[in-house]
Design a protein around this motif. Sequence first.
Motif, PDB file in Angstrom:
ATOM      1  N   THR A 120       0.814  -1.210   0.000  1.00 39.92           N
ATOM      2  CA  THR A 120       0.000   0.000   0.000  1.00 39.92           C
ATOM      3  C   THR A 120       0.848   1.260   0.000  1.00 39.92           C
ATOM      4  N   THR A 142      -6.087   4.051   4.966  1.00 40.81           N
ATOM      5  CA  THR A 142      -6.525   3.408   3.735  1.00 40.81           C
ATOM      6  C   THR A 142      -7.986   3.748   3.457  1.00 40.81           C
ATOM      7  N   GLU A 144     -10.083   1.192   2.536  1.00 32.77           N
ATOM      8  CA  GLU A 144     -10.795  -0.079   2.626  1.00 32.77           C
ATOM      9  C   GLU A 144     -11.594  -0.214   3.916  1.00 32.77           C
ATOM     10  N   ASP A 499      -6.301   3.307  -7.035  1.00 30.18           N
ATOM     11  CA  ASP A 499      -6.239   3.778  -5.655  1.00 30.18           C
ATOM     12  C   ASP A 499      -5.650   5.181  -5.708  1.00 30.18           C
ATOM     13  N   ARG A 507      -9.203  10.121   0.098  1.00 29.24           N
ATOM     14  CA  ARG A 507      -8.630   9.005  -0.641  1.00 29.24           C
ATOM     15  C   ARG A 507      -9.776   8.199  -1.248  1.00 29.24           C
ATOM     16  N   ASN A 509     -10.813   4.649  -3.855  1.00 28.12           N
ATOM     17  CA  ASN A 509     -10.470   3.487  -4.655  1.00 28.12           C
ATOM     18  C   ASN A 509     -11.692   3.134  -5.490  1.00 28.12           C
TER      19      ASN A 509
END
Length: 822
Positions: A120, A142, A144, A499, A507, A509
């Motif tokens: 990552t 992140t 996710e 991403d 951020r 994705n």
Amino acid sequence: MKRLISLLIGIVCCASVVTAQNVTIRAVNQPASTVFRSIVEQTGKNFVYSSELLKDVKVTVTAKNKPLKYVLAEMFSGTSIEYKINGNNIVLKRKKKMEKPKKVTSTTVIIPTIKMEEPTIKSTMLDEVVVLSRLEAPQVETSEIGAKKVTADEVRNTPVLLGEADVIKALHTQPGVTEGTEGMAGMYVHGGNADENLYMLDNVPLYQVNHFAGLFSAFNTDIIRYIDFFKSSMPAKYDGRLSSFMDVRLQNGNREGHHGSARLGLTSGAFNISGPIGKKTTYLVGLRRSWFDVLSIPFVAIANSQNEDEKLRFNYYFMDFNARVQHRFSPKATAFVSLYFGDDKLKTGTDEKGMDQSDSWGSFENDRFDMHWGNLLVHTGLNYRFNHNLSSEFTAAYTRFFSGMKHDLHNIDRMPGGTTESRSILNTDNNINDWIFRGDFDWRPNDNNRVRFGAGYTRHSFLPARTTREYKAGNTHTFSRDSTWANGANEVNAYIEDDWKINDKFRMNAGFHGSLFNISGKTKYGWSPRLSFSYRPAQNWAVKFAYARTTQYVHQLNQSYLALPTDQWIPISGKFKPETADKISLGGYWQSSDKTYAISVEGYYKWMDNLVEYKDEYYLRPPLDLWNAQLCSGKGTAKGIDFKIEKVFGKVTGHVSYSLAWADRTFADKNGGRTFPAKFDNRHTINVMLNWKINDKVQLNASWVGHSGNRFTLLNQVWDAPDFDTADWSGGGESPLRTGINSYQLPFYHRLDLSCTVKNKRGYWTFGLYNAYCHMNTVAVKRGTRDITVSKPGEHYITSEPVFKRVKLLPVIPSFSYTWLF
């Protein structure tokens, strides 16, 4: 205030492998975080540092088989950074007195070559292909949701039944994941079924991942490096299942010497070794086998000694074999070949002792039942890095799941007037064969974008069931084979995702997975968009949103609560459409300033369409009916909230989690069309996991789980089936009638498991206690009868009444094992 993050950039090697601390590396003006990946891969150490500490820091360093301390000193010489090696962590911090940075230059490079994975860290990579999990960074950094990297240490430190460390059972401690039946390695994620989880070994799917009806999983934990697990934000690379994706990554061969381990446990043993073959090639071999066939010998002998008329027959074992060879052609190209074989064999039944004695009169019977099932996987691949920004992995694999049953019933009637003999043999086979070809690419156009894309082709071959029946009696010999079908299918898929780090606060994705599935001349398609978005208003907390659609073309037909090899995998065909699931997730995440504590709250809502299950009373249909005639299609929903608080660093680590969940199903041809709860619709689930490292030699682990009882279908009515062989129809036995599917909820389930690891110079002991306070949990309910004594004037008799009885299986069970390291 200085912001600390814990960046687990490497892979925590298994305790069964001794890793070398010498490092070979070359980096010219590279970001420090990029160089760390290669160091972690070679040493197994983790880096702990402030994110601001390494901002815009680049280093140049060259070392050929040098000690780790030498390499670190060279990297940070003349900079404002100092380091300290604390156990398995390398802690970086800023010096109190700032020094003017300077650059260290040198030449030559020899770096170990390893398989590409998806780190990552957003930075320019070395020319070397480096294997890393994509789940290295803390959750606040992140985009996710519901993603988890599980290290080999976490798997070994999770107390389990019979002390057999288990990848899937380690995931049972995560919120939103339930085990299903007690003690088993089944997995049910966010209201899904067991067949809705995709299990992969080094990026290649496996269909059967359980031994002994799910008591153990098929992964040898002694050679595992880490596991990537996704349950909400699904990477665009993965599709084909509705609920979750789990990729188990094996260790690479040791380049510095021949090292390994030998483990002897209560129920199984394992042997693992790895090392170099020349300068550019490494190997890894792992073997695990159970002792059940040996342990059962005295118990079977005792049982047979107490029964003069009948001989009990029982034999069971399972084994796993893994092998991997890897060769480095150049710093940019690495090739590998791997093999996995899992095998289970069960033999049971009874033999009457007069069967082979010609002077014995009477009727004798041998009733034998044999089962054999397993997995075969052959996998080869090439990792190639085109330049600093583009790397690739090309894969070719063959995977096979097979299952077979044989029932042999042999009768002899030996009378003074003569002998008659009959024999009936029933064989059932089912298997799946897949040929897989795929290419995956990883492109970094700039520091803020990371694009992953690829395509693949799979040739499926399905044989859901092939049944043969043979009967011999005197001069009569009949043989028949059911009119079942075998089918081939072609599957093509492609994906792309980006991403994108928009800025320090946002951020995203975004990706898409498309697929085509061609079977019986018809083509079905699936489109699976993926989106996750993260907003980080402060350094130590974040808010995330995600949407994911998944498509499934292959499903498993279950007839019980256990993972049995008799459960057939069949493709979507005929009138049925591909199964789909759409899921919306929302999460909030917080991390303490010193990164010791983390808290997460995740909510989700999932709706599923075109689910396939057996119809009610499917077993009453003619045996020669096609599979599709026994099945029906429906829909389902699942919703809930997962809460987790975790302590990451310190002598005492662990987590506490709570899940509130609902899951239901609706089928027009099941339950009269009425909605019913899913089998494992556990409303409340609590998990507590604690690890206490007392010192460098002793560690204690404890795991407590409590959840609402599983759902169960009660057969609360029966009718007397007529016996047509008698004139008075006196009854041929009871036939149950069920009213509502999963209408009864079992009592609240709870259990405490303990384990202790004690190290010595040669290895370590592991002691375990399953169900430590011996709470006998109810796993099922069965019908039975209870005797009632009736006393009346002039009458006294015993009658019976029907009752329900609880089935309880597992008491407190101790275990132990010893692992020798070499």
